[in-house]
Scaffold this active site. Structure first.
Site, PDB file in Angstrom:
ATOM      1  N   ASP A  46      35.678  15.182  81.546  1.00  0.00           N
ATOM      2  CA  ASP A  46      36.058  16.205  80.593  1.00  0.00           C
ATOM      3  C   ASP A  46      35.607  17.794  81.237  1.00  0.00           C
ATOM      4  OD1 ASP A  46      36.257  18.250  78.527  1.00  0.00           O
ATOM      5  OD2 ASP A  46      35.314  17.217  77.215  1.00  0.00           O
TER       6      ASP A  46
ATOM      7  N   GLU B 144      32.825  13.079  71.557  1.00  0.00           N
ATOM      8  CA  GLU B 144      34.282  13.496  72.079  1.00  0.00           C
ATOM      9  C   GLU B 144      34.807  12.657  73.137  1.00  0.00           C
ATOM     10  OE1 GLU B 144      32.911  17.259  73.680  1.00  0.00           O
ATOM     11  OE2 GLU B 144      32.902  18.019  71.665  1.00  0.00           O
TER      12      GLU B 144
END
Ligand code: AMP
Length: 618
Positions: free
Chosen positions: A211, A187
């Site tokens: 994140d 990611e």
């Protein structure tokens, strides 16, 4: 090697055509799909063209499975048939998940602490792979509707800390959804690609990806050099996200209104109302600074300052994880070129301020934080599709390589599309007491059963010292060099007995054969997965039967005749179930055995501890 295949015709396309490869962000709370066409990246939205997020929630109802917003509606009314947070279950054994099991409304099955988890819904058993596949199918349908064409290839993102089993599970889910997963991408790597970081060959950067999503927090530090992304460190909290910030507001309102947590537990729709309003309040604070509402005749409000005070501990927790990651990577703030924000919760201004302050540079949030990862996945997909010719293309293995395990299953060790050279390994053990030799058969191909794949060779690891089944630690290592030559090494780690062989993997297979194998694997994905699941259940059942025999032998003095008779009856039923071809019957028989024997096993454990204590002499 890149082979364009025509799925409909089942042939190799000699001319390279532009094809769409989709990028998927398969998230814990929400999932998204996007694609790129060399220039532009398009995130697929709902019919109204506004919302790109598909809640990662499934509901099993009378009309089959529904995914997304409609499934979310069922969380309160049908919690046992509504599944969320599947990503947390991927590639996990029951032992990994003790805490999660207590917190979800659905039934996570405990058969064998070492085995991979399953979810039970109305007497049917689903693996996290099957559940994730449903989410992926929904995304595939969405993008196909938009493009008015079928899509068969994808790049899927996973957290940087996902291990081999979790990545493999994600790959399998893609396959089951009818997607050839060309690459599993981290990611944070996708997030950097979305921001254009790492797209030119001679670029060197060190970046932080912060994140904060709905239920998880990850911090990753990446070093990018020559188009290669290296994860220097990761940290985070798999149970910290936007939901916790909502909870702070709920608690604050409860203290204002005199309503108790217990009231919300008893009155589920009131609880849901508080949750919905708290999330709205949080979002309103991000934009207009305050929020007023009335719930059940109680007037409630919150402003930005109060929220900032309430949230400071949670934010400090994330900054502490940043500190740990920076320490692990042995970096200081001066080494960091960019900080990138990902995840819906980074829309909170207090988060951006805190992160920018911590790293001493303004955190980049110019892209939609919910969409960054999917955009990056689409860019990676576009690179693989050959639409960005200026980019460095690293050589990759065209087919997966692995070994045969119990029941004729293919266990992939190096997956298709891995960069070459590469090495990978996995540990195995024996299934029979005193086993001296172990045959290692190496295969290449994408099918789940070795009978459908291509055998590359086999050898025997000999002279394993006699040990009970399950005790030897046999490490199988695959080393694939830049020319496609595979060396397989098998070592029994307790005794250091070792054997190895060399295989020329890429030779003797034509492009047509290779394409055929890929097409077969996609066309047979569903039946293969079923056959694999059945074999896995049979293997698990056989392990439980062996363990049961051992348990009776070791505890026969302490068990009553009735208990032994009952265990034997359950064992017989389990044994019988393995000769059928219904996985659910086997699963149910394993569960019945487990429910009966678990308390007996606990008693036996207590007895043995007691005995050991008595025998301890001072
Ligand atoms: P994700 O898992 O990345 O989709 O993140 C979803 C989370 O972001 C949820 O907890 C949302 O409440 C949160 N979120 C979305 N928009 C905002 C906003 N404007 N302000 C604060 N939190 C938000």
């Amino acid at each position: 090697m890149k082979i364009p295949i025509n799925l409909k015709a089942g042939s190799v396309d000699k001319e390279e055509k532009k094809e769409v490869i989709i990028g998927i962000d398969l998230g814990t709370t929400n999932s998204l799909v996007a694609y790129a066409d060399g220039e532009e990246t398009i995130v697929i939205r709902d019919e109204l063209g506004s919302n790109a997020l598909v809640p990662s929630i499934l509901h099993f109802g009378s009309e089959g499975v529904i995914v997304g917003d409609d499934a979310r509606e069922k969380l309160i009314s049908a919690p046992q048939r509504t599944i969320y947070s599947v990503k947390r279950l991927m590639g996990k054994s029951y032992a990994d998940l003790e805490s999660l099991k207590a917190s979800v409304g659905y039934n996570v099955i405990d058969q064998d602490t070492e085995a991979l988890v399953k979810v039970e819904i109305d007497g049917k058993y689903y693996t996290p792979v099957e559940l994730s596949a449903e989410i992926l199918k929904e995304l595939k349908v969405r993008v196909e509707k938009h493009l008015k064409t079928t899509v068969s290839k994808a790049v899927i993102t996973v957290p940087a800390y996902f291990n081999d089993a979790q990545r493999q599970a994600t790959r399998d889910a893609g396959k089951l959804a009818g997607l050839e997963v060309l690459r599993i991408v981290n990611e944070p790597t996708a997030a950097s690609l979305a921001y254009g970081i790492g797209l030119s060959k001679d670029e060197e950067q060190t970046i932080v990806v912060y994140d904060l999503g709905g239920g998880t927090f990850d911090i990753s530090i990446l070093q990018i050099q020559n188009g290669i992304f290296e994860v220097l460190a990761t940290h985070g909290d798999t149970h910290l996200g936007g939901d916790d910030f909502d909870q702070l507001i709920i608690d604050y309102w409860l203290s204002q209104s005199g309503v108790t947590t217990q009231d919300l537990k008893t009155n589920k729709s009131l609880g849901q109302e508080y949750r919905t309003q708290a999330e709205q309040a949080k979002k309103a604070i991000s934009t207009i600074g305050s929020y007023d509402t009335t719930i059940d005749d109680k007037e409630l409000s919150i402003d930005a300052d109060t929220f900032a005070r309430l949230a400071s501990d949670l934010i400090d927790k994330t900054l502490n994880a940043c500190k740990l990651a920076m320490n692990d990577a042995k970096l200081t703030n001066d080494d960091i070129d960019q900080v990138v924000l990902v995840g819906g919760s980074t829309r909170m201004p207090i988060v951006k301020t805190a992160v920018s302050g911590y790293f001493g540079k303004s955190a980049n949030d110019s892209l939609d934080p919910d969409e960054v990862v999917a955009i990056g996945a689409a860019i990676q997909a576009d690179i693989l599709a050959g639409n960005r010719k200026d980019l460095l293309l690293i050589d990759i293995t065209p087919l997966s390589m692995g070994i045969e395990t119990v029941g004729g299953l293919m266990d992939v060790i190096i997956s298709r599309n891995s960069k070459v050279p590469t090495r990978a390994g996995r540990q195995y053990t024996t299934s029979v007491d005193g086993q001296k030799n172990l045959k290692i058969a190496v295969y290449q191909g994408e099918r789940d059963l070795i009978e459908h794949n291509r055998k590359l060779g086999e050898f025997i690891l000999t002279d394993i010292p006699p040990m009970p089944a399950g005790i030897p630690k046999i490490e199988i290592k695959f080393i694939l060099d830049a020319d496609g030559i595979l060396t397989v090494k098998a070592t029994e780690l307790r005794s250091n007995v070792e054997t190895q062989m060399e295989i020329r993997s890429a030779y003797g297979i034509s492009e047509e054969d290779m394409a055929r194998m890929l097409i077969d694997s996609l066309q047979n994905a569903e039946s293969d997965m079923k056959a694999k699941a059945l074999l896995e259940s049979i293997n698990e059942a056989n392990n439980i039967i062996m363990a049961t025999d051992r348990f009776i032998a070791q505890n026969k003095d302490a068990l009553t005749v009735e208990q032994i008779t009952k265990i034997n009856a359950l064992k017989e039923k389990l044994q019988k179930s393995t000769s059928g071809d219904n996985k659910d019957v086997i699963e149910a028989a394993m569960q019945a055995m487990n429910i009966y024997t678990e308390p007996l096993a606990h008693e036996a454990l207590d007895r043995n501890i007691g005995k050991a204590l008595k025998e301890t002499k001072l």
